[in-house]
Design a protein around this motif. Structure first.
Motif, mmCIF file in Angstrom:
data_model
loop_
_atom_site.group_PDB
_atom_site.id
_atom_site.type_symbol
_atom_site.label_atom_id
_atom_site.label_comp_id
_atom_site.label_asym_id
_atom_site.label_seq_id
_atom_site.Cartn_x
_atom_site.Cartn_y
_atom_site.Cartn_z
ATOM 1 N N GLY A 1 -3.158 6.715 -4.476
ATOM 2 C CA GLY A 1 -2.019 7.128 -3.669
ATOM 3 C C GLY A 1 -2.441 7.538 -2.269
ATOM 4 O O GLY A 1 -3.635 7.534 -1.922
ATOM 5 N N PRO A 2 -1.472 7.914 -1.424
ATOM 6 C CA PRO A 2 -1.796 8.308 -0.045
ATOM 7 C C PRO A 2 -2.824 9.433 0.050
ATOM 8 O O PRO A 2 -3.529 9.538 1.057
ATOM 9 N N GLU A 3 -2.926 10.237 -1.002
ATOM 10 C CA GLU A 3 -3.856 11.375 -0.954
ATOM 11 C C GLU A 3 -5.321 10.942 -0.905
ATOM 12 O O GLU A 3 -6.198 11.766 -0.590
ATOM 13 N N VAL A 57 1.568 -3.766 3.838
ATOM 14 C CA VAL A 57 0.453 -4.316 3.069
ATOM 15 C C VAL A 57 -0.748 -3.377 3.082
ATOM 16 O O VAL A 57 -1.538 -3.354 2.128
ATOM 17 N N ASP A 58 -0.891 -2.560 4.127
ATOM 18 C CA ASP A 58 -1.975 -1.579 4.140
ATOM 19 C C ASP A 58 -1.824 -0.583 2.999
ATOM 20 O O ASP A 58 -2.815 -0.138 2.408
ATOM 21 N N THR A 59 -0.597 -0.202 2.715
ATOM 22 C CA THR A 59 -0.369 0.734 1.610
ATOM 23 C C THR A 59 -0.647 0.068 0.266
ATOM 24 O O THR A 59 -1.120 0.721 -0.668
ATOM 25 N N ARG A 60 -0.341 -1.221 0.184
ATOM 26 C CA ARG A 60 -0.613 -1.949 -1.068
ATOM 27 C C ARG A 60 -2.116 -2.079 -1.299
ATOM 28 O O ARG A 60 -2.595 -1.904 -2.431
ATOM 29 N N ILE A 61 -2.853 -2.415 -0.241
ATOM 30 C CA ILE A 61 -4.308 -2.528 -0.373
ATOM 31 C C ILE A 61 -4.910 -1.192 -0.775
ATOM 32 O O ILE A 61 -5.780 -1.115 -1.662
ATOM 33 N N ARG A 62 -4.444 -0.113 -0.142
ATOM 34 C CA ARG A 62 -4.940 1.230 -0.475
ATOM 35 C C ARG A 62 -4.697 1.578 -1.936
ATOM 36 O O ARG A 62 -5.479 2.272 -2.583
ATOM 37 N N SER A 63 -3.619 1.075 -2.490
ATOM 38 C CA SER A 63 -3.284 1.357 -3.892
ATOM 39 C C SER A 63 -4.148 0.565 -4.864
ATOM 40 O O SER A 63 -4.134 0.840 -6.068
ATOM 41 N N GLY A 64 -4.869 -0.449 -4.344
ATOM 42 C CA GLY A 64 -5.720 -1.275 -5.191
ATOM 43 C C GLY A 64 -5.211 -2.678 -5.408
ATOM 44 O O GLY A 64 -5.845 -3.490 -6.091
ATOM 45 N N TRP A 65 -4.062 -2.997 -4.804
ATOM 46 C CA TRP A 65 -3.470 -4.335 -4.946
ATOM 47 C C TRP A 65 -4.141 -5.321 -4.000
ATOM 48 O O TRP A 65 -4.602 -4.966 -2.929
ATOM 49 N N GLY A 66 -4.185 -6.589 -4.394
ATOM 50 C CA GLY A 66 -4.550 -7.651 -3.480
ATOM 51 C C GLY A 66 -6.032 -7.889 -3.280
ATOM 52 O O GLY A 66 -6.422 -8.533 -2.301
ATOM 53 N N ALA A 81 1.853 8.783 7.102
ATOM 54 C CA ALA A 81 2.321 7.469 7.545
ATOM 55 C C ALA A 81 2.488 6.536 6.355
ATOM 56 O O ALA A 81 3.496 5.830 6.235
ATOM 57 N N HIS A 82 1.504 6.524 5.466
ATOM 58 C CA HIS A 82 1.595 5.650 4.289
ATOM 59 C C HIS A 82 2.748 6.077 3.381
ATOM 60 O O HIS A 82 3.475 5.230 2.845
ATOM 61 N N THR A 83 2.930 7.379 3.218
ATOM 62 C CA THR A 83 4.025 7.864 2.379
ATOM 63 C C THR A 83 5.382 7.442 2.949
ATOM 64 O O THR A 83 6.271 7.005 2.209
ATOM 65 N N ALA A 84 5.532 7.550 4.259
ATOM 66 C CA ALA A 84 6.796 7.167 4.891
ATOM 67 C C ALA A 84 7.093 5.687 4.693
ATOM 68 O O ALA A 84 8.247 5.297 4.445
ATOM 69 N N ILE A 85 6.053 4.859 4.802
ATOM 70 C CA ILE A 85 6.247 3.426 4.605
ATOM 71 C C ILE A 85 6.622 3.132 3.162
ATOM 72 O O ILE A 85 7.566 2.376 2.885
ATOM 73 N N GLU A 86 5.908 3.730 2.230
ATOM 74 C CA GLU A 86 6.173 3.462 0.814
ATOM 75 C C GLU A 86 7.547 3.951 0.390
ATOM 76 O O GLU A 86 8.206 3.324 -0.452
#
Length: 326
Positions: free
Chosen positions: A11-13, A42-51, A309-314
Protein backbone atom coordinates in the motif's frame (compact mmCIF):
# COMPACT_ATOMS: atom_id res chain seq x y z
CA UNK A 1 19.29 14.79 -0.53
CA UNK A 2 15.84 13.34 0.15
CA UNK A 3 14.35 10.55 -1.93
CA UNK A 4 11.16 8.53 -1.54
CA UNK A 5 11.60 4.78 -1.83
CA UNK A 6 9.08 2.00 -2.17
CA UNK A 7 10.67 -0.21 0.46
CA UNK A 8 8.56 -3.16 -0.68
CA UNK A 9 5.46 -3.79 -2.75
CA UNK A 10 2.25 -2.90 -0.94
CA UNK A 11 0.00 0.00 0.00
CA UNK A 12 0.96 3.69 -0.05
CA UNK A 13 2.57 3.28 3.38
CA UNK A 14 5.54 1.47 1.77
CA UNK A 15 6.66 4.85 0.34
CA UNK A 16 9.23 6.07 2.86
CA UNK A 17 11.73 8.93 2.90
CA UNK A 18 15.45 8.37 3.15
CA UNK A 19 18.63 10.28 2.47
CA UNK A 20 20.85 9.53 -0.51
CA UNK A 21 24.11 11.11 -1.73
CA UNK A 22 23.79 13.97 -4.21
CA UNK A 23 24.02 12.70 -7.80
CA UNK A 24 26.96 13.64 -10.01
CA UNK A 25 26.80 14.21 -13.74
CA UNK A 26 28.80 11.47 -15.43
CA UNK A 27 29.94 11.57 -19.06
CA UNK A 28 26.98 12.43 -21.27
CA UNK A 29 24.76 13.19 -18.27
CA UNK A 30 23.17 16.20 -16.62
CA UNK A 31 21.88 16.74 -13.09
CA UNK A 32 18.35 18.14 -12.91
CA UNK A 33 16.95 19.95 -9.87
CA UNK A 34 13.49 18.42 -9.81
CA UNK A 35 10.53 20.81 -9.90
CA UNK A 36 7.62 18.41 -10.52
CA UNK A 37 7.25 14.65 -10.93
CA UNK A 38 4.50 13.11 -13.02
CA UNK A 39 2.43 10.69 -10.95
CA UNK A 40 0.28 8.16 -12.78
CA UNK A 41 -2.33 5.60 -11.83
CA UNK A 42 0.01 2.93 -13.19
CA UNK A 43 2.62 4.06 -10.65
CA UNK A 44 0.25 3.07 -7.87
CA UNK A 45 -0.37 -0.29 -9.54
CA UNK A 46 3.36 -0.99 -9.85
CA UNK A 47 3.88 -0.02 -6.20
CA UNK A 48 1.19 -2.52 -5.22
CA UNK A 49 3.10 -5.30 -7.00
CA UNK A 50 1.09 -5.42 -10.23
CA UNK A 51 2.63 -5.55 -13.68
CA UNK A 52 5.99 -7.17 -13.03
CA UNK A 53 5.76 -8.94 -16.38
CA UNK A 54 5.34 -5.59 -18.14
CA UNK A 55 7.73 -3.35 -16.24
CA UNK A 56 10.38 -5.57 -14.66
CA UNK A 57 10.64 -3.41 -11.51
CA UNK A 58 11.69 -5.07 -8.26
CA UNK A 59 11.46 -3.59 -4.75
CA UNK A 60 13.00 -1.66 -3.15
CA UNK A 61 13.01 1.08 -5.79
CA UNK A 62 12.54 4.84 -6.16
CA UNK A 63 9.37 5.51 -8.23
CA UNK A 64 8.99 8.27 -10.80
CA UNK A 65 9.56 7.89 -14.52
CA UNK A 66 9.18 11.46 -15.76
CA UNK A 67 9.71 14.95 -14.41
CA UNK A 68 10.50 18.58 -15.09
CA UNK A 69 13.14 20.84 -13.63
CA UNK A 70 16.27 22.86 -14.21
CA UNK A 71 19.64 21.52 -15.36
CA UNK A 72 22.19 22.45 -12.68
CA UNK A 73 25.27 20.48 -13.80
CA UNK A 74 26.62 18.87 -16.96
CA UNK A 75 29.12 16.05 -17.38
CA UNK A 76 31.84 15.54 -19.95
CA UNK A 77 30.64 15.74 -23.52
CA UNK A 78 27.56 17.81 -22.67
CA UNK A 79 27.33 21.42 -23.90
CA UNK A 80 27.75 23.79 -20.96
CA UNK A 81 24.98 26.03 -22.25
CA UNK A 82 22.51 23.31 -21.25
CA UNK A 83 23.11 24.31 -17.62
CA UNK A 84 20.31 26.62 -16.50
CA UNK A 85 17.85 25.21 -19.03
CA UNK A 86 14.29 24.27 -18.07
CA UNK A 87 13.63 20.74 -19.26
CA UNK A 88 11.35 17.75 -19.06
CA UNK A 89 13.00 14.36 -18.97
CA UNK A 90 12.61 10.65 -18.46
CA UNK A 91 14.51 8.89 -15.69
CA UNK A 92 16.56 5.71 -15.67
CA UNK A 93 16.45 5.40 -19.45
CA UNK A 94 12.81 4.44 -19.95
CA UNK A 95 12.73 2.28 -16.83
CA UNK A 96 10.03 4.23 -15.04
CA UNK A 97 11.81 4.84 -11.76
CA UNK A 98 14.14 7.22 -9.94
CA UNK A 99 12.18 10.47 -10.08
CA UNK A 100 10.90 10.79 -6.50
CA UNK A 101 14.00 12.75 -5.51
CA UNK A 102 15.20 16.32 -5.07
CA UNK A 103 17.78 15.93 -7.84
CA UNK A 104 18.41 13.30 -10.50
CA UNK A 105 21.17 12.48 -12.95
CA UNK A 106 19.89 11.60 -16.41
CA UNK A 107 21.28 11.17 -19.87
CA UNK A 108 21.58 14.50 -21.64
CA UNK A 109 20.00 12.80 -24.65
CA UNK A 110 16.80 12.25 -22.63
CA UNK A 111 16.04 15.90 -21.84
CA UNK A 112 13.45 17.92 -23.74
CA UNK A 113 13.86 21.73 -23.68
CA UNK A 114 10.72 23.59 -22.67
CA UNK A 115 9.11 26.43 -24.59
CA UNK A 116 9.11 29.67 -22.58
CA UNK A 117 5.30 29.63 -22.55
CA UNK A 118 5.05 26.26 -20.74
CA UNK A 119 5.37 26.11 -16.96
CA UNK A 120 7.26 23.37 -15.17
CA UNK A 121 4.13 21.81 -13.68
CA UNK A 122 2.37 21.65 -17.04
CA UNK A 123 5.50 20.17 -18.60
CA UNK A 124 5.66 17.38 -16.03
CA UNK A 125 1.98 16.62 -16.60
CA UNK A 126 2.68 16.05 -20.32
CA UNK A 127 5.79 13.89 -20.12
CA UNK A 128 3.70 10.70 -20.25
CA UNK A 129 0.06 11.61 -20.90
CA UNK A 130 0.86 14.16 -23.60
CA UNK A 131 3.08 11.68 -25.42
CA UNK A 132 0.56 8.85 -25.23
CA UNK A 133 -2.28 11.16 -26.21
CA UNK A 134 -0.46 12.41 -29.29
CA UNK A 135 0.38 8.85 -30.35
CA UNK A 136 -3.21 7.72 -29.86
CA UNK A 137 -4.35 10.53 -32.11
CA UNK A 138 -1.89 9.39 -34.76
CA UNK A 139 -3.05 5.76 -34.39
CA UNK A 140 -6.77 6.35 -34.75
CA UNK A 141 -6.53 9.24 -37.28
CA UNK A 142 -9.77 11.02 -36.40
CA UNK A 143 -11.61 12.60 -39.32
CA UNK A 144 -13.80 15.71 -39.05
CA UNK A 145 -17.36 14.80 -38.15
CA UNK A 146 -16.56 11.42 -36.64
CA UNK A 147 -18.03 10.43 -33.31
CA UNK A 148 -15.34 9.85 -30.68
CA UNK A 149 -15.96 8.30 -27.26
CA UNK A 150 -13.34 9.14 -24.61
CA UNK A 151 -13.63 6.75 -21.65
CA UNK A 152 -12.03 8.15 -18.52
CA UNK A 153 -12.40 11.63 -19.91
CA UNK A 154 -11.23 13.55 -16.84
CA UNK A 155 -8.06 11.65 -16.03
CA UNK A 156 -4.77 13.27 -16.91
CA UNK A 157 -4.75 11.85 -20.43
CA UNK A 158 -8.50 11.85 -20.97
CA UNK A 159 -8.54 15.61 -20.44
CA UNK A 160 -6.04 15.96 -23.27
CA UNK A 161 -7.87 13.51 -25.54
CA UNK A 162 -11.15 15.39 -25.25
CA UNK A 163 -9.41 18.56 -26.40
CA UNK A 164 -7.40 16.88 -29.17
CA UNK A 165 -10.45 15.06 -30.55
CA UNK A 166 -12.44 18.28 -30.49
CA UNK A 167 -9.64 20.09 -32.33
CA UNK A 168 -9.68 17.33 -34.96
CA UNK A 169 -13.32 18.19 -35.70
CA UNK A 170 -14.95 15.24 -33.95
CA UNK A 171 -18.21 15.05 -32.08
CA UNK A 172 -16.83 14.19 -28.63
CA UNK A 173 -18.67 11.97 -26.17
CA UNK A 174 -16.99 12.02 -22.76
CA UNK A 175 -17.54 9.17 -20.30
CA UNK A 176 -16.56 9.70 -16.67
CA UNK A 177 -17.89 9.15 -13.15
CA UNK A 178 -19.92 11.81 -11.33
CA UNK A 179 -21.39 15.23 -12.04
CA UNK A 180 -18.28 17.22 -11.23
CA UNK A 181 -16.16 15.29 -13.72
CA UNK A 182 -18.83 15.51 -16.42
CA UNK A 183 -19.01 19.27 -15.89
CA UNK A 184 -15.26 19.56 -16.51
CA UNK A 185 -15.56 17.43 -19.65
CA UNK A 186 -18.17 19.81 -21.05
CA UNK A 187 -15.94 22.78 -20.24
CA UNK A 188 -13.13 21.11 -22.19
CA UNK A 189 -15.32 20.80 -25.27
CA UNK A 190 -17.24 17.53 -25.02
CA UNK A 191 -20.52 17.63 -26.93
CA UNK A 192 -22.14 14.83 -24.91
CA UNK A 193 -21.32 13.44 -21.47
CA UNK A 194 -22.33 10.12 -19.92
CA UNK A 195 -21.74 8.75 -16.43
CA UNK A 196 -20.28 5.27 -16.73
CA UNK A 197 -21.18 4.46 -13.13
CA UNK A 198 -24.84 4.38 -14.17
CA UNK A 199 -26.45 1.24 -15.64
CA UNK A 200 -27.05 1.33 -19.36
CA UNK A 201 -24.57 4.13 -20.07
CA UNK A 202 -23.38 2.50 -23.31
CA UNK A 203 -26.92 2.61 -24.65
CA UNK A 204 -26.89 6.37 -24.10
CA UNK A 205 -23.78 6.57 -26.26
CA UNK A 206 -25.66 4.75 -29.01
CA UNK A 207 -28.61 7.14 -28.59
CA UNK A 208 -26.29 10.15 -28.82
CA UNK A 209 -24.94 8.84 -32.12
CA UNK A 210 -28.35 8.06 -33.61
CA UNK A 211 -27.74 4.33 -33.18
CA UNK A 212 -24.55 4.46 -35.26
CA UNK A 213 -22.10 4.00 -32.38
CA UNK A 214 -18.75 5.67 -31.85
CA UNK A 215 -16.41 5.65 -34.83
CA UNK A 216 -13.48 5.87 -32.43
CA UNK A 217 -13.28 4.72 -28.81
CA UNK A 218 -10.35 5.79 -26.64
CA UNK A 219 -10.60 3.49 -23.61
CA UNK A 220 -8.53 4.74 -20.70
CA UNK A 221 -10.33 2.66 -18.05
CA UNK A 222 -10.46 -0.99 -19.12
CA UNK A 223 -12.15 -4.03 -17.63
CA UNK A 224 -15.98 -4.09 -17.72
CA UNK A 225 -16.21 -0.36 -18.49
CA UNK A 226 -14.10 -0.88 -21.59
CA UNK A 227 -16.17 -3.91 -22.56
CA UNK A 228 -19.34 -1.82 -22.40
CA UNK A 229 -17.62 0.85 -24.49
CA UNK A 230 -16.89 -1.77 -27.14
CA UNK A 231 -20.61 -2.50 -27.31
CA UNK A 232 -21.08 1.16 -28.26
CA UNK A 233 -18.44 1.04 -31.01
CA UNK A 234 -19.64 1.39 -34.60
CA UNK A 235 -19.19 -1.34 -37.17
CA UNK A 236 -15.83 -0.77 -38.82
CA UNK A 237 -14.73 1.56 -36.02
CA UNK A 238 -11.42 1.90 -34.18
CA UNK A 239 -10.99 0.91 -30.53
CA UNK A 240 -7.93 1.71 -28.41
CA UNK A 241 -7.73 -0.39 -25.22
CA UNK A 242 -4.80 1.40 -23.59
CA UNK A 243 -6.10 1.95 -20.04
CA UNK A 244 -6.36 -0.27 -16.96
CA UNK A 245 -7.55 1.77 -13.99
CA UNK A 246 -9.91 -0.83 -12.52
CA UNK A 247 -8.27 -4.25 -12.58
CA UNK A 248 -6.95 -4.84 -16.08
CA UNK A 249 -7.05 -3.93 -19.73
CA UNK A 250 -10.23 -4.50 -21.72
CA UNK A 251 -10.39 -8.08 -22.98
CA UNK A 252 -12.35 -8.58 -26.17
CA UNK A 253 -13.39 -11.64 -28.14
CA UNK A 254 -11.18 -11.69 -31.26
CA UNK A 255 -13.98 -13.24 -33.30
CA UNK A 256 -16.37 -10.47 -32.30
CA UNK A 257 -13.76 -7.85 -33.13
CA UNK A 258 -13.30 -9.42 -36.57
CA UNK A 259 -17.03 -9.86 -37.17
CA UNK A 260 -17.67 -6.19 -36.45
CA UNK A 261 -14.60 -5.16 -38.49
CA UNK A 262 -13.21 -3.11 -35.62
CA UNK A 263 -9.56 -2.07 -35.78
CA UNK A 264 -8.12 -2.77 -32.34
CA UNK A 265 -5.20 -0.99 -30.69
CA UNK A 266 -3.67 -2.00 -27.37
CA UNK A 267 -1.02 -1.02 -24.87
CA UNK A 268 1.69 -2.28 -27.22
CA UNK A 269 0.77 0.42 -29.71
CA UNK A 270 1.86 3.15 -27.28
CA UNK A 271 5.16 1.54 -26.20
CA UNK A 272 7.67 3.97 -27.68
CA UNK A 273 11.41 4.39 -27.84
CA UNK A 274 13.10 7.53 -26.57
CA UNK A 275 13.24 9.30 -29.92
CA UNK A 276 9.50 8.84 -30.48
CA UNK A 277 8.70 9.99 -26.95
CA UNK A 278 10.77 13.12 -27.44
CA UNK A 279 9.11 13.88 -30.79
CA UNK A 280 5.62 13.50 -29.37
CA UNK A 281 6.45 15.34 -26.13
CA UNK A 282 7.74 18.27 -28.15
CA UNK A 283 4.53 18.24 -30.18
CA UNK A 284 2.37 18.25 -27.03
CA UNK A 285 4.43 21.04 -25.48
CA UNK A 286 4.04 23.08 -28.67
CA UNK A 287 0.24 22.66 -28.49
CA UNK A 288 0.24 23.95 -24.91
CA UNK A 289 2.58 26.83 -25.83
CA UNK A 290 0.21 27.83 -28.63
CA UNK A 291 -2.79 27.77 -26.29
CA UNK A 292 -4.52 24.91 -28.10
CA UNK A 293 -4.13 22.35 -25.30
CA UNK A 294 -4.65 22.83 -21.56
CA UNK A 295 -3.55 20.31 -18.94
CA UNK A 296 -5.61 20.27 -15.76
CA UNK A 297 -3.60 19.75 -12.58
CA UNK A 298 -5.99 18.73 -9.84
CA UNK A 299 -3.65 18.61 -6.87
CA UNK A 300 0.03 18.71 -5.95
CA UNK A 301 1.79 17.03 -3.04
CA UNK A 302 5.19 17.64 -1.45
CA UNK A 303 7.80 14.93 -1.90
CA UNK A 304 7.45 14.00 1.76
CA UNK A 305 3.78 13.12 1.14
CA UNK A 306 4.21 10.86 -1.88
CA UNK A 307 2.04 8.34 -0.05
CA UNK A 308 -0.73 10.95 0.05
CA UNK A 309 -0.43 11.44 -3.70
CA UNK A 310 -0.79 7.70 -4.31
CA UNK A 311 -3.74 7.48 -1.92
CA UNK A 312 -5.52 10.33 -3.70
CA UNK A 313 -5.05 8.66 -7.07
CA UNK A 314 -6.23 5.27 -5.84
CA UNK A 315 -9.28 6.79 -4.16
CA UNK A 316 -10.06 8.79 -7.32
CA UNK A 317 -10.17 11.83 -5.08
CA UNK A 318 -8.61 14.22 -7.62
CA UNK A 319 -9.87 15.34 -11.03
CA UNK A 320 -7.01 15.78 -13.49
CA UNK A 321 -3.31 15.32 -12.88
CA UNK A 322 -1.56 14.66 -9.58
CA UNK A 323 2.00 15.94 -9.32
CA UNK A 324 4.67 15.55 -6.66
CA UNK A 325 6.71 18.68 -6.03
CA UNK A 326 10.10 18.10 -4.37
Amino acid sequence: MKVIEAASFGGPEVLVAREEPEPNAGPGEVVVRVAAVDTLFVDTRIRSGWGGEFFGITAPYIPGGGLSGEVIAAGDGVPEDLVGSRVATYTNGLGGKGGYAERVAVSADAVIPLPDEVGLNDAASLIHDGVTGMRLMENVAIKPGERVLVVGATGGMGILLVQLARAAGAQVIAAARGAEKLKLARELGADVTVDYSEPGWAERVLEATGGHGADVVLDGVGDEIGRAAFDATAEGGRFSAHGATISGFTELDPQEVERRRVTLYGIGDVQLDLAERQRLAAAALAEVAAGRLRPVIGKTFPLSDAAGAHTAIENRAVIGKVLILP
